[in-house]
Write an enzyme that holds these catalytic residues in place. Sequence first.
Site, PDB file in Angstrom:
ATOM      1  N   SER A  72     -10.847 -12.714   6.317  1.00  0.00           N
ATOM      2  CA  SER A  72     -10.067 -11.490   6.463  1.00  0.00           C
ATOM      3  C   SER A  72      -8.571 -11.750   6.334  1.00  0.00           C
ATOM      4  O   SER A  72      -8.105 -12.257   5.323  1.00  0.00           O
ATOM      5  CB  SER A  72     -10.412 -10.809   7.789  1.00  0.00           C
ATOM      6  OG  SER A  72      -9.841  -9.518   7.862  1.00  0.00           O
ATOM      7  N   SER A 334      -6.048  -2.315  14.052  1.00  0.00           N
ATOM      8  CA  SER A 334      -5.660  -3.491  13.271  1.00  0.00           C
ATOM      9  C   SER A 334      -5.483  -3.170  11.790  1.00  0.00           C
ATOM     10  O   SER A 334      -5.833  -3.959  10.930  1.00  0.00           O
ATOM     11  CB  SER A 334      -6.691  -4.607  13.456  1.00  0.00           C
ATOM     12  OG  SER A 334      -7.985  -4.152  13.116  1.00  0.00           O
TER      13      SER A 334
END
Length: 403
Positions: A72, A334
């Site tokens: 990620s 996020s």
Amino acid sequence: MTANDSLEGCTLVVGGDGRYFSENAIRIIVQMAAGNGVSKVIIGQNGIMSTPAVSHVIRKYNTFGGIILTASHNPGGPNGDFGIKLNISNGGPAPSHITDKIYSLSQSIKQYRLCPNFNANISQIGLQEFKVDGKTFQVEIIDSVQDYLEYMKEIFDFGAIRTLLHGDGGTDGLPILIDAMSGVTGPYVKRIICDELGANESSAVNCTPLSDFGGGHPDPNLTYAADLVTEMKKGSHGFGAAFDGDGDRNMLLGKNAFFVTPSDSLAIIAANLDCIPYFQKTGVKGYARSMPTAAAVDRVAELTGKEIFEVPTGWKFFGNLMDSGRLSLCGEESFGTGSDHIRLECFENLLVLVRFQNSFLVVLVLYFVKNSLFFNNSYSYLLKNYNFPMVLEKIPSNISCVL
């Protein structure tokens, strides 16, 4: 997919953000797929395929699931991070009962099957066929962007977006700056934003995926996307965005680097969701946010009469609501935003841009000022930076939608 499903005869999708060790991992995955009776593996060219694109390919071709090689927004390289995401047949992350079973098996595994000398060419687009134990085993290398690009054209009005970016005689075009942070979104930005929508090549930076992300940290925030922030502060661009390593997180900036928080961008999109062709067809169901995400979208739900859900952090919780037909748009703290067109955060973010004073931010923030969803100083900021009329009640209706 269940914890006890057999791989015999199935099709799997493999992609990732191109970080260090990805090519080795793909080779091992293909060898194990061949050794366990998988019929076909679909791989993005050179192993590159964004997390949202993998989700779409899984759903488009009705595959058993997919494997995404990424850590990620974490750094890559020999001393960086590596990770694996498992997606199931609905395109979303594997639920807990599957990941728990995988962990349990990892504690007791004694042997595994693979074809150790098997190697496929992942750089050449096309179908490769092999014989394994007398059965046909296929490896198809696909254009990493094409399927997703075609789907985006179904969701958004590309003609309106081109007009927004280039102007239509009476208005100037909107200058934009997109930072792919040397991650997987680079090829998507180039093909979609530059080639299809006609943005200038200089509008897209750091668009070559690198195994170590150029030594940077592919996390789209004010700290790690500081170069974008610095450039946006110069005032030459009306809109800026940065994406993380695997393309499922984003940071949005307005003119002069005005920072749009994840909770506010989610609410802005929710308030204008019905201007997007996809949602004009499917209708707007409900909204959801992770527990730590601020509640601006809750106010939009109240104003629009839609359901609002608060869930634990984790995209799989959104997927359950989407599969039950109760959720159209969701986001988390996020920097992830997504909708029910796939089952993951989408790097393109359903950005709502407005052809008014060359900036999307003017009317969008006005909307929230009008509805008391922003702090009181937002209007003062707009007056200082955009010099537009003090009109709150007559918000322009010529809203276009862009990825």
